[in-house]
Design a protein around this motif. Sequence first.
Motif, PDB file in Angstrom:
ATOM      1  N   ARG A  78       3.519   3.234  -1.051  1.00  0.00           N
ATOM      2  CA  ARG A  78       3.863   2.148  -0.126  1.00  0.00           C
ATOM      3  C   ARG A  78       5.302   2.314   0.369  1.00  0.00           C
ATOM      4  O   ARG A  78       5.587   2.147   1.550  1.00  0.00           O
ATOM      5  N   GLY A  79       6.193   2.660  -0.544  1.00  0.00           N
ATOM      6  CA  GLY A  79       7.584   2.855  -0.142  1.00  0.00           C
ATOM      7  C   GLY A  79       7.788   4.075   0.736  1.00  0.00           C
ATOM      8  O   GLY A  79       8.780   4.161   1.465  1.00  0.00           O
ATOM      9  N   ARG A  80       6.855   5.011   0.694  1.00  0.00           N
ATOM     10  CA  ARG A  80       6.953   6.230   1.498  1.00  0.00           C
ATOM     11  C   ARG A  80       6.098   6.161   2.760  1.00  0.00           C
ATOM     12  O   ARG A  80       6.014   7.140   3.516  1.00  0.00           O
ATOM     13  N   ALA A  81       5.431   5.038   2.988  1.00  0.00           N
ATOM     14  CA  ALA A  81       4.409   4.974   4.031  1.00  0.00           C
ATOM     15  C   ALA A  81       4.944   5.299   5.419  1.00  0.00           C
ATOM     16  O   ALA A  81       4.336   6.072   6.170  1.00  0.00           O
ATOM     17  N   ARG A  82       6.075   4.731   5.773  1.00  0.00           N
ATOM     18  CA  ARG A  82       6.590   4.993   7.117  1.00  0.00           C
ATOM     19  C   ARG A  82       7.025   6.451   7.252  1.00  0.00           C
ATOM     20  O   ARG A  82       6.776   7.091   8.282  1.00  0.00           O
ATOM     21  N   ARG A  83       7.656   6.976   6.202  1.00  0.00           N
ATOM     22  CA  ARG A  83       8.065   8.373   6.233  1.00  0.00           C
ATOM     23  C   ARG A  83       6.847   9.298   6.294  1.00  0.00           C
ATOM     24  O   ARG A  83       6.861  10.325   6.981  1.00  0.00           O
ATOM     25  N   THR A  84       5.796   8.930   5.595  1.00  0.00           N
ATOM     26  CA  THR A  84       4.552   9.698   5.639  1.00  0.00           C
ATOM     27  C   THR A  84       4.025   9.771   7.060  1.00  0.00           C
ATOM     28  O   THR A  84       3.611  10.831   7.538  1.00  0.00           O
TER      29      THR A  84
END
Length: 414
Positions: free
Chosen positions: A39-45
């Motif tokens: 979830r914390g990496r979602a935008r970067r993903t």
Amino acid sequence: MTTTASATPTGAPAAAADGAPQVPADLAERIGAIAEAARGRARRTEETRRVPAATLAELTEAGFFRLVRPRAFGGYETDFDVLAGHVLTLAAACPSTAWACGLFAAHQWLVASFPEQAQHDVWGDGSEGLVCGSYAPTGVARADGDGYRIGGRWAFASGSDGAQWAVCAAFLPGAAEGERGAPVFFLVPAADYTVDRDWDVAGLGGTGSNSIVLDDVYVPAHRTLALSATMSGDTPGAAVHAHNPAFRVPMLANIASCLAAVGVGAAAGALADFERTAGARRTRGALAGGGNPVAGFATVQLRVAEAAASVDAAREVLLRDLRARAAATREGRAVSVEERLLSRRGQAFAVLLASRAVEAVNGATGGRGLALDNPIQRAWRDVGAVSRHISLNWDAVGTMYGRSALGLEPQGQY
């Protein structure tokens, strides 16, 4: 990133008395923790258009990719409803991660459908054997000795950046010059193809569903699998793993359900995010008047109720059908065409319900819901992308089922 085929992941209990690996007792907790990290990496993903290496490493260590792999190759041989349940958890946090990694896990079961030598090719060196795939047949293979040569371009290979193998569909050569025969899956190592990073889209942006390109690549015959066999469940691998009838479930009853689970999980995540934030939101004036709690509006309450009911129904249908298909094979019978169509109907309708759910809550987020950091708008875009997949599109699948229900020959993939 790699482990030996006989080793169990860190944190797993000892193997059973027969030496078979066992599902780690804390796997659900570990997947939940990985989902929060995702979830914390979602935008970067989404921005990098691929699942981060850290997430792949975490899921590998947890044993996620071994869930439906054969025990002979270090897997746990769970039924697909178990895998789908974990996909739901991942999708509530990051749909792109759930889509790509759910396919990586599901493709372990697909590899188990190939002849035994192909399975040794993938897992025999201790590799995790992550496999991307492109199911639409492209071009006609050319016979070459004991195998075939294929070339061309295969689109929508989700997880292509992190895969060690790819499944590419093409037609066998026909009996006469220029004719094409049956469609077949070809299993190809990453060294034999290149990835064209052309996946730049509005939904499921982090899945890395790029095109893969092959230039006259040789594929031995043992790394081929007829699509007709996967559709019926009567595959070479099903005979190899005859101790577990679950390997006889038709492919689309299983793998397409994991894809549908991404849509349902994403909608569930959007609903949870909305419920967490709506209580603290107040109107800022204009027609609604200033300072009124958003949760106090009956229209918002109805949207939440509709979304919750839709997600609940979608989840139940999806898991029910997976369990029913596995039970059919354990009864010693082939899954019928009617049951295959029921699975297809359930998958597509579950995604339709997920689309309704996420539309309901996204429409109540207001102007702040437009922010790219808002997970609800990402879920809304991602569920829209899921619903466009040909295996999950309600117009295509619904009419296929309807034709059969009305006594006509079904047309489509089942």
